[in-house]
Design a protein around this motif. Sequence first.
Motif, PDB file in Angstrom:
ATOM      1  N   ILE A  10     -23.416  48.378  14.808  1.00  0.00           N
ATOM      2  CA  ILE A  10     -24.783  48.755  14.470  1.00  0.00           C
ATOM      3  C   ILE A  10     -24.950  48.531  12.982  1.00  0.00           C
ATOM      4  O   ILE A  10     -24.119  48.975  12.193  1.00  0.00           O
ATOM      5  N   ALA A  11     -26.033  47.873  12.588  1.00  0.00           N
ATOM      6  CA  ALA A  11     -26.222  47.521  11.192  1.00  0.00           C
ATOM      7  C   ALA A  11     -26.589  48.730  10.360  1.00  0.00           C
ATOM      8  O   ALA A  11     -26.944  49.773  10.855  1.00  0.00           O
ATOM      9  N   GLY A  12     -26.527  48.500   9.066  1.00  0.00           N
ATOM     10  CA  GLY A  12     -26.935  49.522   8.130  1.00  0.00           C
ATOM     11  C   GLY A  12     -25.741  50.222   7.543  1.00  0.00           C
ATOM     12  O   GLY A  12     -24.590  49.952   7.866  1.00  0.00           O
ATOM     13  N   ASP A  13     -26.025  51.189   6.633  1.00  0.00           N
ATOM     14  CA  ASP A  13     -24.953  51.870   5.938  1.00  0.00           C
ATOM     15  C   ASP A  13     -24.463  53.103   6.673  1.00  0.00           C
ATOM     16  O   ASP A  13     -23.485  53.707   6.287  1.00  0.00           O
ATOM     17  N   ASN A  14     -25.139  53.514   7.735  1.00  0.00           N
ATOM     18  CA  ASN A  14     -24.830  54.805   8.327  1.00  0.00           C
ATOM     19  C   ASN A  14     -24.263  54.759   9.732  1.00  0.00           C
ATOM     20  O   ASN A  14     -23.793  55.747  10.232  1.00  0.00           O
ATOM     21  N   GLY A  30     -20.077  59.081  19.698  1.00  0.00           N
ATOM     22  CA  GLY A  30     -20.830  59.227  18.458  1.00  0.00           C
ATOM     23  C   GLY A  30     -19.933  59.314  17.244  1.00  0.00           C
ATOM     24  O   GLY A  30     -20.264  58.800  16.173  1.00  0.00           O
ATOM     25  N   SER A  31     -18.774  59.958  17.385  1.00  0.00           N
ATOM     26  CA  SER A  31     -17.883  60.109  16.241  1.00  0.00           C
ATOM     27  C   SER A  31     -17.352  58.768  15.762  1.00  0.00           C
ATOM     28  O   SER A  31     -17.057  58.600  14.583  1.00  0.00           O
ATOM     29  N   GLU A  32     -17.210  57.789  16.678  1.00  0.00           N
ATOM     30  CA  GLU A  32     -16.718  56.470  16.285  1.00  0.00           C
ATOM     31  C   GLU A  32     -17.671  55.788  15.318  1.00  0.00           C
ATOM     32  O   GLU A  32     -17.252  55.055  14.427  1.00  0.00           O
ATOM     33  N   PHE A  33     -18.955  56.014  15.504  1.00  0.00           N
ATOM     34  CA  PHE A  33     -19.934  55.388  14.624  1.00  0.00           C
ATOM     35  C   PHE A  33     -19.690  55.803  13.184  1.00  0.00           C
ATOM     36  O   PHE A  33     -19.628  54.975  12.277  1.00  0.00           O
ATOM     37  N   ALA A  34     -19.564  57.101  12.958  1.00  0.00           N
ATOM     38  CA  ALA A  34     -19.367  57.610  11.605  1.00  0.00           C
ATOM     39  C   ALA A  34     -18.038  57.136  11.027  1.00  0.00           C
ATOM     40  O   ALA A  34     -17.943  56.789   9.848  1.00  0.00           O
ATOM     41  N   GLU A  35     -16.992  57.110  11.873  1.00  0.00           N
ATOM     42  CA  GLU A  35     -15.679  56.678  11.390  1.00  0.00           C
ATOM     43  C   GLU A  35     -15.695  55.218  10.973  1.00  0.00           C
ATOM     44  O   GLU A  35     -15.109  54.826   9.961  1.00  0.00           O
ATOM     45  N   ARG A  50     -17.381  55.366  -4.460  1.00  0.00           N
ATOM     46  CA  ARG A  50     -18.566  54.523  -4.298  1.00  0.00           C
ATOM     47  C   ARG A  50     -19.022  54.469  -2.843  1.00  0.00           C
ATOM     48  O   ARG A  50     -20.210  54.451  -2.545  1.00  0.00           O
ATOM     49  N   ALA A  51     -18.053  54.436  -1.920  1.00  0.00           N
ATOM     50  CA  ALA A  51     -18.415  54.404  -0.504  1.00  0.00           C
ATOM     51  C   ALA A  51     -19.116  55.698  -0.093  1.00  0.00           C
ATOM     52  O   ALA A  51     -20.084  55.687   0.676  1.00  0.00           O
ATOM     53  N   ALA A  52     -18.641  56.822  -0.616  1.00  0.00           N
ATOM     54  CA  ALA A  52     -19.265  58.104  -0.296  1.00  0.00           C
ATOM     55  C   ALA A  52     -20.700  58.146  -0.818  1.00  0.00           C
ATOM     56  O   ALA A  52     -21.610  58.635  -0.135  1.00  0.00           O
ATOM     57  N   ALA A  53     -20.907  57.621  -2.023  1.00  0.00           N
ATOM     58  CA  ALA A  53     -22.264  57.572  -2.579  1.00  0.00           C
ATOM     59  C   ALA A  53     -23.157  56.677  -1.728  1.00  0.00           C
ATOM     60  O   ALA A  53     -24.325  56.997  -1.486  1.00  0.00           O
ATOM     61  N   ARG A  54     -22.612  55.563  -1.264  1.00  0.00           N
ATOM     62  CA  ARG A  54     -23.377  54.637  -0.428  1.00  0.00           C
ATOM     63  C   ARG A  54     -23.791  55.261   0.888  1.00  0.00           C
ATOM     64  O   ARG A  54     -24.917  55.033   1.372  1.00  0.00           O
ATOM     65  N   LEU A  62     -15.271  61.498   4.010  1.00  0.00           N
ATOM     66  CA  LEU A  62     -15.010  60.081   4.235  1.00  0.00           C
ATOM     67  C   LEU A  62     -13.532  59.844   4.513  1.00  0.00           C
ATOM     68  O   LEU A  62     -13.157  59.122   5.436  1.00  0.00           O
ATOM     69  N   SER A  63     -12.685  60.465   3.717  1.00  0.00           N
ATOM     70  CA  SER A  63     -11.238  60.315   3.900  1.00  0.00           C
ATOM     71  C   SER A  63     -10.799  60.843   5.261  1.00  0.00           C
ATOM     72  O   SER A  63      -9.964  60.224   5.949  1.00  0.00           O
TER      73      SER A  63
END
Length: 322
Positions: A10-14, A30-35, A50-54, A62-63
């Motif tokens: 799925i595109a996008g940053d989220n 759903g959890s796979e998407f976030a991971e 930087r990834a967390a800010a994005r 994130l970790s």
Amino acid sequence: MDEAKVFGGIAGDNALILVCTDGQEPSMRGSEFAELAAFVAVAEERSFRRAAARLGMMPSTLSHSLRALETRLGVRLLHRTTRSVSPTEAGERLLSQLTPAFGDIARAIETVNDFRGRPAGTVRLNVPRMAAMMVLAPMLGRFAQAYPEVTLEVAVEDGFVDIVDRRFDAGIRLGEHVGREMISVRVSPDMRTAIVGSPAYFREHAPPRTPSDLKKHRCIGYRHISSGVVYRWELERAGETHTLAVSGPLVLDDPDLMTAAALEGVGLAYAVEAHVTDHLQQGRLIRVLEDWSPSFPGFFLYYPSRRHIPAALRALIEMLKV
């Protein structure tokens, strides 16, 4: 898990989709998407911060997502040290398969946004400080009022950047600095240079009458941030041109600071005319060698030629173009 296969994204940053199987039909949670969003962001940014800010989340979250993904896949995706983060061989392979799909789906989603009644979303711009003040600042209020569902995110940097690599939607630069592979739109008229000094400076130094006279003056140098090269002053009149390596007590990399130094009587500054107009009109600065001051293409907004133009960016272009 011995083998992981990528089935989509799925595109996008989220939100991103990865489906891992052992020869069975794809399944998604759903959890796979976030991971997976976490993995792609960190792999591309090479930084948890930087990834967390994005992604708009905490680095610790994130970790945790990355470790959960690696545990489920049974393979390490990232090399981590106290100073750096980089994909492992497995991570590079996974990222290389996901990236094209993410780009395709992002463009597909954006084409659907074209059917919205009003532009929406985020437009990320990279611009030099002078363009931010001369081009963007005067229209920020009008744009926000006209397009309340658009978020305009502006990064002000005087050095040259790769807007594709840095994930900007567009940039603004002087026309002579825009790459040929980019589509560009003029957002300011042609501009002109001006050599200026303060009244206090000229009480102690006779104004230069010819370009060669500049060798006798204290000139404020400008060093390009990206290349590190000190700019050679360009002068032109009736087809005759001079490119001079001037010298003086100060070398700077910021036009505002150069103007401030000229106002303080440090020396002569080579400036953009529009940037010092008020000082000239108020008598705080005096212009010299005006008939040797060339014009040059002004600022252009530019973006990759192969990229679908989001509706929000099109709205910005329509408001800025001249």
